[in-house]
Design a protein around this motif. Sequence first.
Motif, mmCIF file in Angstrom:
data_model
loop_
_atom_site.group_PDB
_atom_site.id
_atom_site.type_symbol
_atom_site.label_atom_id
_atom_site.label_comp_id
_atom_site.label_asym_id
_atom_site.label_seq_id
_atom_site.Cartn_x
_atom_site.Cartn_y
_atom_site.Cartn_z
ATOM 1 N N ALA A 250 0.952 -0.989 -0.133
ATOM 2 C CA ALA A 250 0.014 0.082 0.019
ATOM 3 C C ALA A 250 0.937 1.359 0.021
ATOM 4 O O ALA A 250 1.886 1.370 0.587
ATOM 5 N N PRO A 251 0.461 2.224 -0.825
ATOM 6 C CA PRO A 251 1.147 3.496 -0.761
ATOM 7 C C PRO A 251 1.172 4.252 0.709
ATOM 8 O O PRO A 251 0.235 3.989 1.527
ATOM 9 N N VAL A 252 2.049 5.079 0.880
ATOM 10 C CA VAL A 252 2.365 5.608 2.356
ATOM 11 C C VAL A 252 2.580 7.017 2.446
ATOM 12 O O VAL A 252 3.111 7.493 1.474
ATOM 13 N N VAL A 253 1.756 7.701 3.265
ATOM 14 C CA VAL A 253 2.002 9.114 3.569
ATOM 15 C C VAL A 253 2.541 9.241 4.853
ATOM 16 O O VAL A 253 2.012 8.399 5.871
ATOM 17 N N THR A 254 3.178 10.287 5.433
ATOM 18 C CA THR A 254 3.546 10.447 6.633
ATOM 19 C C THR A 254 3.367 11.865 7.119
ATOM 20 O O THR A 254 3.530 12.779 6.669
ATOM 21 N N THR A 255 3.262 11.867 8.389
ATOM 22 C CA THR A 255 3.378 13.071 9.238
ATOM 23 C C THR A 255 4.916 13.993 9.045
ATOM 24 O O THR A 255 5.798 13.055 8.661
ATOM 25 N N LEU A 256 4.923 14.969 9.717
ATOM 26 C CA LEU A 256 6.110 15.530 9.800
ATOM 27 C C LEU A 256 7.001 14.759 10.814
ATOM 28 O O LEU A 256 8.358 14.495 10.093
ATOM 29 N N LYS A 257 6.492 14.230 11.806
ATOM 30 C CA LYS A 257 7.745 13.210 12.530
ATOM 31 C C LYS A 257 7.714 11.780 11.991
ATOM 32 O O LYS A 257 8.660 11.207 12.516
ATOM 33 N N GLY A 258 6.815 11.492 10.950
ATOM 34 C CA GLY A 258 7.245 10.197 10.335
ATOM 35 C C GLY A 258 8.102 10.514 9.090
ATOM 36 O O GLY A 258 8.282 9.424 8.678
ATOM 37 N N LEU A 259 8.703 11.232 8.718
ATOM 38 C CA LEU A 259 9.679 11.725 7.564
ATOM 39 C C LEU A 259 10.660 10.818 8.130
ATOM 40 O O LEU A 259 11.450 10.584 9.142
ATOM 41 N N GLY A 260 11.108 9.953 6.878
ATOM 42 C CA GLY A 260 12.314 8.893 7.277
ATOM 43 C C GLY A 260 11.725 7.405 7.453
ATOM 44 O O GLY A 260 12.536 6.523 7.467
ATOM 45 N N LEU A 261 10.568 7.287 7.673
ATOM 46 C CA LEU A 261 10.210 5.886 7.706
ATOM 47 C C LEU A 261 10.313 4.876 6.458
ATOM 48 O O LEU A 261 10.718 3.818 6.875
ATOM 49 N N LEU A 262 10.057 5.772 5.388
ATOM 50 C CA LEU A 262 10.568 5.027 4.386
ATOM 51 C C LEU A 262 11.762 5.946 3.705
ATOM 52 O O LEU A 262 11.585 7.205 3.730
ATOM 53 N N VAL A 263 12.713 5.531 3.022
ATOM 54 C CA VAL A 263 13.584 6.352 2.212
ATOM 55 C C VAL A 263 12.693 7.280 1.154
ATOM 56 O O VAL A 263 11.811 6.730 0.771
ATOM 57 N N ALA A 264 13.364 8.443 1.027
ATOM 58 C CA ALA A 264 12.714 9.424 -0.032
ATOM 59 C C ALA A 264 12.220 8.692 -1.014
ATOM 60 O O ALA A 264 11.072 9.017 -1.750
ATOM 61 N N ASP A 265 12.963 8.045 -1.994
ATOM 62 C CA ASP A 265 12.590 7.657 -3.178
ATOM 63 C C ASP A 265 12.129 6.190 -3.236
ATOM 64 O O ASP A 265 12.060 5.418 -4.401
ATOM 65 N N HIS A 266 11.626 5.753 -2.081
ATOM 66 C CA HIS A 266 10.864 4.482 -2.098
ATOM 67 C C HIS A 266 9.587 4.652 -3.013
ATOM 68 O O HIS A 266 8.897 5.557 -2.853
ATOM 69 N N PRO A 267 9.330 3.670 -3.875
ATOM 70 C CA PRO A 267 8.242 3.698 -4.808
ATOM 71 C C PRO A 267 6.912 3.805 -4.228
ATOM 72 O O PRO A 267 6.001 4.375 -5.047
ATOM 73 N N LEU A 268 6.679 3.749 -2.959
ATOM 74 C CA LEU A 268 5.400 3.494 -2.278
ATOM 75 C C LEU A 268 5.519 4.736 -1.366
ATOM 76 O O LEU A 268 4.366 5.132 -0.694
ATOM 77 N N ASN A 269 6.461 5.581 -1.419
ATOM 78 C CA ASN A 269 6.628 6.746 -0.553
ATOM 79 C C ASN A 269 5.777 8.110 -1.210
ATOM 80 O O ASN A 269 6.315 8.409 -2.146
ATOM 81 N N MET A 270 4.701 8.380 -0.753
ATOM 82 C CA MET A 270 4.025 9.647 -1.264
ATOM 83 C C MET A 270 4.543 10.916 -0.658
ATOM 84 O O MET A 270 3.915 11.994 -1.210
ATOM 85 N N GLY A 271 5.163 10.855 0.421
ATOM 86 C CA GLY A 271 5.608 12.039 1.297
ATOM 87 C C GLY A 271 4.701 12.329 2.031
ATOM 88 O O GLY A 271 3.962 11.620 2.696
ATOM 89 N N MET A 272 4.951 13.619 2.639
ATOM 90 C CA MET A 272 4.543 14.212 3.907
ATOM 91 C C MET A 272 2.873 14.630 3.521
ATOM 92 O O MET A 272 2.827 15.341 2.306
ATOM 93 N N LEU A 273 2.098 14.852 4.281
ATOM 94 C CA LEU A 273 0.861 15.043 3.762
ATOM 95 C C LEU A 273 0.532 16.416 4.766
ATOM 96 O O LEU A 273 1.337 16.843 5.658
ATOM 97 N N GLY A 274 -0.720 16.881 4.544
ATOM 98 C CA GLY A 274 -1.195 17.966 5.312
ATOM 99 C C GLY A 274 -0.778 19.669 4.799
ATOM 100 O O GLY A 274 -0.756 19.673 3.856
ATOM 101 N N MET A 275 -0.797 20.613 5.854
ATOM 102 C CA MET A 275 -0.759 21.959 5.589
ATOM 103 C C MET A 275 0.062 22.250 4.370
ATOM 104 O O MET A 275 -0.020 23.220 3.501
ATOM 105 N N HIS A 276 1.398 21.817 4.663
ATOM 106 C CA HIS A 276 2.574 22.081 3.578
ATOM 107 C C HIS A 276 3.006 20.809 2.985
ATOM 108 O O HIS A 276 4.027 20.561 2.571
ATOM 109 N N GLY A 277 2.037 19.605 2.918
ATOM 110 C CA GLY A 277 2.464 18.482 2.438
ATOM 111 C C GLY A 277 2.632 18.408 0.796
ATOM 112 O O GLY A 277 2.105 19.463 0.250
#
Length: 575
Positions: A250-277
Amino acid sequence: MPPSQAATADGAQAPDQAPSNGADAVIQILRRHGVDTAFGYPGGAIMPLYDALARQPGALKHILTRHEQAAGFAANGFARSSGRLGVCIATSGPGATNLITAIADAHMDSVPLLVITGQVPTGLMGTDAFQETDVLGLTLPITKHSYLVRRVEDLPGILEEAIWLAQEGRPGPVWVDIPKDVQLAPLPGASWASAETGVAHEAPALDEQGLAQARALLAEADQPIIYAGGGVVLAEAVEAFRDFVETTGAPVVTTLKGLGLLVADHPLNMGMLGMHGAPCANRAVQACDLLVVVGARFDDRATGRLADFAPHARVIHMDVDAAEVSKLRPPQVSVLGDLNRLLPALATPASTEVWRHHCAELRRVGDFRLPPEKGDTFPALRFLRRLSEQGNAQVHIACDVGQHQMWVAQFHGFGHPRRHLTSGGLGAMGFGLPAAIGAQMAHPSAQVINISGDGSFMMNVQELATLRRYNLPVKMVVFDNQYLGMVRQQQELFYEGRLAEVDLSDNPDFVQVAQAFGIPALRIEGVDSVDAAIEACLETQGPLLLHIPVAREQNVWPIVGPGMSNDQMIEEEVA
């Protein structure tokens, strides 16, 4: 001399030797639990504890900061970056009140801290004595628990419980306020001998019914999204989480504190969500039919207008803290417990190839992008991206709060969330430099970089003296737009352009400020200087400050306005 009376080689009392007074007991209990570093600032009511340190050279490495708030933030950075207990020490009155912002930050972000303060002697409590404050009353709302020790006989047991409580379950700060006479009082041997080292408890059985219901929801979902936060890091469950993602697909979004749970270029990493996501992250969440929430809490900065957040999704909520479940959005299924046990138990293939392809396309067109290099007059974003590409896997970034904090989240990839130190829940300016000091103490051989803005940097600029005193090789990058940039941006967008008290054009020359503290500094201007700046940052021995001027009108994009939903992002207009 019998072994029980022997002193250790470094001059400290042996762990099994009964301490002579309350202050000595504090030192020995910290050593018993593997604490080797504390951050603090002395004063009258805590002087017996500092005398115990002086009488036991080598018992504890004490880092003298130049402000109590910085001691709290340094202990915070130590704990966040290492997962170990952070310890800070201050005196009564202003010493304690100066700690409060840093401890509130630790409470909001669930950081394990032990806070030790002196208090006026018990006979003077309640008389408005010199430097007396009601520390217990002030700190109960911002701690997991707060203690006032009234008898020396109770001190060992309270400290043991406090150390355990700060680290068990959902971590957080625990405050122990010790009157001066309690620190000086002789400690009865029976009180020392009876103090329990920690509190044993059995892990609860897995909620098999909840897990079965969660598996059923995963099996039924066509468009699942995993929404992960800092709770995964606190549970030391990063590897379990990564395995869970690979199994589910499943694709993944993270909070600010969750950044790094997946490496940035992981194909399932959609990045940070939210106000400045990332736009792709927000759009994926709005389209999903199942939201698997792992160690996150539906924070308003992540969800935007909550009623419109993931409007078509059923919710599975996994957390260690029952208080977070249904606090903001009731889930269809909740599963409580240790994520290291829950994630493998729930791991089952989910998602569809069509959905993953759709999310990959969202990311292709809706991820963060650098401006074209030709004509780029704003080197900060390119600096962060290249720093991410060239820095080794052990680089720790300690951020302050403001526009630069969001630029780091958007343009610097992290290999592990413990290498991204940022004030999330409280959003405390002045966090970055002392937190970097704490991280450097926890990881002496690691590269630690503080990314700050001009407003935040001035809030604890005195800690340049701490860097110089201990010759810590922390690098500081100050993005200087001569504004309180995030406030200015919101005033422009949402207050009809009326700017109020955000002009910092009278900033000092930051290069000269650093040099006055004996720290070398460079000014970096223009894109052509970015590579030289990164080389200096990564190769210079000892501390270094890089001053990077930023265009005053530069904004953070996208932004979700107050009361708006995440699919109403305001994005930068491209000419």
